[in-house]
Design a protein around this motif. Structure first.
Motif, PDB file in Angstrom:
ATOM      1  N   GLU A 141      59.174 -24.954  53.796  1.00 22.37           N
ATOM      2  CA  GLU A 141      57.794 -24.562  54.861  1.00 22.37           C
ATOM      3  C   GLU A 141      57.114 -25.989  55.386  1.00 22.37           C
ATOM      4  O   GLU A 141      56.768 -26.125  56.457  1.00 22.37           O
ATOM      5  CB  GLU A 141      56.970 -23.561  54.418  1.00 22.37           C
ATOM      6  CG  GLU A 141      55.804 -23.199  55.110  1.00 22.37           C
ATOM      7  CD  GLU A 141      56.007 -22.249  56.388  1.00 22.37           C
ATOM      8  OE1 GLU A 141      55.206 -22.253  57.303  1.00 22.37           O
ATOM      9  OE2 GLU A 141      56.948 -21.874  56.124  1.00 22.37           O
ATOM     10  N   ALA A 142      56.892 -26.700  54.515  1.00 22.32           N
ATOM     11  CA  ALA A 142      56.141 -27.908  54.931  1.00 22.32           C
ATOM     12  C   ALA A 142      56.950 -28.991  55.677  1.00 22.32           C
ATOM     13  O   ALA A 142      56.788 -29.516  56.793  1.00 22.32           O
ATOM     14  CB  ALA A 142      55.640 -28.717  53.683  1.00 22.32           C
ATOM     15  N   ALA A 143      58.187 -29.022  55.408  1.00 21.15           N
ATOM     16  CA  ALA A 143      59.236 -29.908  56.178  1.00 21.15           C
ATOM     17  C   ALA A 143      59.356 -29.215  57.425  1.00 21.15           C
ATOM     18  O   ALA A 143      59.464 -29.856  58.334  1.00 21.15           O
ATOM     19  CB  ALA A 143      60.665 -30.090  55.542  1.00 21.15           C
ATOM     20  N   GLY A 144      59.573 -27.782  57.404  1.00 19.91           N
ATOM     21  CA  GLY A 144      59.576 -27.209  58.763  1.00 19.91           C
ATOM     22  C   GLY A 144      58.459 -27.246  59.812  1.00 19.91           C
ATOM     23  O   GLY A 144      58.584 -27.446  61.183  1.00 19.91           O
ATOM     24  N   GLY A 169      58.880 -15.090  48.986  1.00 21.87           N
ATOM     25  CA  GLY A 169      58.803 -16.607  48.681  1.00 21.87           C
ATOM     26  C   GLY A 169      58.235 -17.073  49.978  1.00 21.87           C
ATOM     27  O   GLY A 169      57.435 -18.133  50.104  1.00 21.87           O
ATOM     28  N   ALA A 170      58.829 -16.839  51.257  1.00 23.68           N
ATOM     29  CA  ALA A 170      58.454 -17.489  52.563  1.00 23.68           C
ATOM     30  C   ALA A 170      57.124 -17.133  52.809  1.00 23.68           C
ATOM     31  O   ALA A 170      56.331 -18.209  53.368  1.00 23.68           O
ATOM     32  CB  ALA A 170      59.265 -16.837  53.659  1.00 23.68           C
ATOM     33  N   ASP A 171      56.617 -15.984  52.654  1.00 25.57           N
ATOM     34  CA  ASP A 171      55.042 -15.711  53.052  1.00 25.57           C
ATOM     35  C   ASP A 171      54.144 -16.453  52.154  1.00 25.57           C
ATOM     36  O   ASP A 171      53.263 -16.971  52.656  1.00 25.57           O
ATOM     37  CB  ASP A 171      54.790 -14.379  53.294  1.00 25.57           C
ATOM     38  CG  ASP A 171      55.405 -13.838  54.539  1.00 25.57           C
ATOM     39  OD1 ASP A 171      55.709 -14.480  55.375  1.00 25.57           O
ATOM     40  OD2 ASP A 171      55.778 -12.352  54.584  1.00 25.57           O
ATOM     41  N   TYR A 172      54.405 -16.395  50.844  1.00 25.28           N
ATOM     42  CA  TYR A 172      53.527 -17.353  49.893  1.00 25.28           C
ATOM     43  C   TYR A 172      53.667 -18.811  50.270  1.00 25.28           C
ATOM     44  O   TYR A 172      52.532 -19.511  50.367  1.00 25.28           O
ATOM     45  CB  TYR A 172      54.221 -17.219  48.580  1.00 25.28           C
ATOM     46  CG  TYR A 172      53.520 -18.035  47.492  1.00 25.28           C
ATOM     47  CD1 TYR A 172      52.475 -17.522  46.941  1.00 25.28           C
ATOM     48  CD2 TYR A 172      53.974 -19.299  47.237  1.00 25.28           C
ATOM     49  CE1 TYR A 172      51.739 -18.368  45.852  1.00 25.28           C
ATOM     50  CE2 TYR A 172      53.292 -20.062  46.306  1.00 25.28           C
ATOM     51  CZ  TYR A 172      52.092 -19.713  45.649  1.00 25.28           C
ATOM     52  OH  TYR A 172      51.571 -20.573  44.879  1.00 25.28           O
TER      53      TYR A 172
END
Length: 214
Positions: free
Chosen positions: A20-23, A189-192
């Protein structure tokens, strides 16, 4: 853009946060024992042991945020709290913000109520894990005021066994477990990871624990 070091960045929660951060265009360093088979585009890998303070300091050098996504298993089973204290001290010295993947078991069942891991329904095999995470939270709450930290505890329905999908829709809470109208306490996992990186980008919980769920 921030430089974010994810300790345990190849695990379920840590991997999701790193992606998420890299994206979002952040500079991400993934710290793990062995080089990962795959990295998020643009992320870098640093190998080492969480038991070695010098390895942590090397990986976190120049970081704006240190993310702790470690679990009290394997060689961390008996040293988890001490290792987290060491990481927190490294963050304080470096002037980095500390973001910790918390445990669901330390959440409360209701305001002023029992901790989830102290209830009869909580699986006995996970109680030691939950106690260790609760101890880390206790240590952070008593830590040096100079340390800027946050802990994000997921609900009980969170893990590789229930990855779910990215919805971009969730609720934030405090110390009490959040449940949906159907009584289920879940987050993908993605929303967390989205909620976690949101906090990194727009700090709203300084020196505090909060939770996220549908």
């Amino acid at each position: 853009m921030k430089r974010i070091c994810v300790l345990g960045g190849t695990g379920y929660a840590g991997g999701a946060i790193a992606r998420e951060a890299a994206g979002r265009g952040h500079e991400v360093v993934v710290f793990s024992r062995k080089p990962p088979a795959e990295l998020p585009p643009g992320a870098k890998s640093v190998t080492g042991s969480a038991l070695v303070r010098a390895d942590i300091a090397r990986a976190a050098s120049g970081a704006d945020v240190i993310v702790v996504a470690l679990a009290p298993t394997g060689d961390l089973e008996t040293s988890f709290v001490a290792v987290n204290a060491d990481i927190a001290d490294v963050a304080r010295i470096l002037g980095a913000r500390l973001g910790v993947v918390g445990g669901a078991g330390s959440l409360l069942t209701e305001p002023g109520g029992t901790k989830v891991y102290e209830t009869e329904e909580f699986p006995a095999r996970f109680k030691a894990f939950a106690q260790a995470s609760d101890d880390v939270l206790h240590e952070l709450r008593a830590s040096d005021p100079e340390l800027d930290w946050f802990v994000l505890s997921p609900p009980t329905g969170f893990g590789h066994y229930a990855p779910g999908t990215a919805t971009g829709r969730f609720r934030l809470g405090g110390d009490v477990m959040l449940k949906g109208n159907d009584g289920r306490a879940e987050i993908s996992g993605a929303d967390y990871a989205q909620a976690f990186v949101d906090e990194i980008e727009r700090p709203a919980h300084r020196r505090a624990r909060f939770t996220v769920a549908y």
